[in-house]
Design an enzyme around this catalytic site. Structure first.
Site, PDB file in Angstrom:
ATOM      1  N   VAL A 105       0.853  -1.192   0.000  1.00  0.00           N
ATOM      2  CA  VAL A 105       0.000   0.000   0.000  1.00  0.00           C
ATOM      3  C   VAL A 105       0.889   1.242   0.000  1.00  0.00           C
ATOM      4  CG1 VAL A 105      -1.738   1.322   1.296  1.00  0.00           C
ATOM      5  CG2 VAL A 105      -1.893  -1.178   1.172  1.00  0.00           C
ATOM      6  N   CYS A 106       0.560   2.177  -0.876  1.00  0.00           N
ATOM      7  CA  CYS A 106       1.215   3.494  -0.877  1.00  0.00           C
ATOM      8  C   CYS A 106       2.722   3.307  -1.083  1.00  0.00           C
ATOM      9  CB  CYS A 106       0.856   4.206   0.449  1.00  0.00           C
ATOM     10  SG  CYS A 106       1.182   5.986   0.474  1.00  0.00           S
TER      11      CYS A 106
END
Lengths: 237, 237
Positions: A105-106
């Site tokens: 994520v991210c």
């Protein structure tokens, strides 16, 4: 899809200076998967602070994690301090090697990249770091969620919620994911249309870019070093 | 809108068994408001577990909270244990009385209701508890985010993100809220359309209703007691 009677061990990496919703968004979704255990792992079981000051506490230290079926790697500015941290990178490498699914994520993608796991992989990350993906040998795909084999990549921050729902469906089927979505009443109505560089007003984007100027410069410098270490041809700026 | 040079003290109530994203979603947004301090308050500064097991830690105990400008009350099944907890209800009442804004997320509305703060107020909450709002004297409004004077109500769980962006705009203007939305790349793309009872497939909704049957019955029983205490005429079922 994993048979419903197979227990799933899901685990997140937690670190100082992460962006907490990179972890808590996916946690909200994946902790509701039937017949699963979700634990959080860090270097310490003392509370650590996210980038905005929220205190989160790991269930166990990295060394005590079992082999995970689902490895989740969040991001946030604090990722930068771990890009040459061999204990953490080794842990990511070892867990990713044994996992059924890896969920980045991210700017967790940059950590996975530093661990050498993105070479040849279609990937995404936060918009401010998207241009750095080629330094890790990744193929940048400008979508909110990118699925590449057993890997799921979510873009910036809140994209982790959408990615986790995709992953829940891959793991246990669409109906399970839909049930989780209903429980968390996820029918978003953003009051503004400012969630991406394409849609944000110019002045808002300019200010946001200036805010991340320093961290982006540091990340680029680190990414160049990783590229050299991995033997990835450094892209022309 | 609050003048930009006025410092804002923002605070969340944290309790055992909350639904963590009721807190962490709003935290992600409101902790990025310029010239503000965001702290989390609980009965203890030991880590407490959310309903799915995530450990969150308060910055200070309730009694040590300053007068807050923005009071945030999250929900989750654990709310039920606090509905007759005078220490917590007193704290909510006192802080709400002094605050510029009160922000209720999910079944945090039931806590505010037990504190007697919803009488005559337009409000919303999680879909599974929506029918209980009249017991607290509230006027149920079936919208994801409801603004009533200085109060902002968000519906279930992830509605807290949308509500927090609305609140950020009320506090510091639209451009600030848009900047936060961009930083957290909030341009949601739910992979399914199952986030409300209206849109979820029938089988998914049936299962979700069965899952919350017990807690809903307990909540209804408690709500009746609150109605009696507040002198609210109990609605006919």
């Amino acid at each position: 899809m994993i048979p419903h009677d197979t227990h799933l061990r899901i685990g997140s990496l937690l670190f100082e200076g992460l962006d907490q919703i990179d972890l808590t968004g996916p946690f909200e979704v994946l902790s509701q998967i039937p017949n699963s255990t979700y634990q959080v792992y860090a270097r310490t079981t003392e509370p650590v602070r996210d980038i905005h000051g929220l205190r989160l506490t790991a269930d166990a230290v990295l060394a005590d994690a079992p082999r995970l079926d689902v490895l989740h790697v969040p991001g946030g500015f604090g990722q930068e301090a771990l890009m040459e941290d061999e204990e953490v990178l080794d842990w990511i490498r070892a867990q990713a090697g044994g996992a059924t699914s890896v969920f980045s994520v991210c700017t967790g993608a940059l950590l996975c990249g530093a661990a050498g796991l993105l070479v040849g992989r279609r990937a995404t990350t936060h918009w401010s770091a998207f241009h750095l993906l080629p330094y890790f040998g990744a193929i940048p795909v400008d979508e909110r969620v990118v699925v590449d084999g057993s890997w799921v990549f979510a873009g910036g921050v809140t994209a982790g919620i959408d990615g986790a729902l995709r992953l829940a469906a891959e793991l246990r089927g669409v109906e399970v994911a839909q049930g989780i979505q209903l429980a968390m009443q996820y029918a978003p109505e953003p009051p503004f249309d400012s969630g991406t560089p394409r849609t944000a007003p110019a002045a808002v984007l300019d200010r946001a870019r200036r805010t991340v100027e320093d961290i982006t410069a540091r990340r680029e410098k680190t990414a160049r070093k990783v590229a050299e270490r991995l033997g990835v041809e450094v892209p022309v700026a």
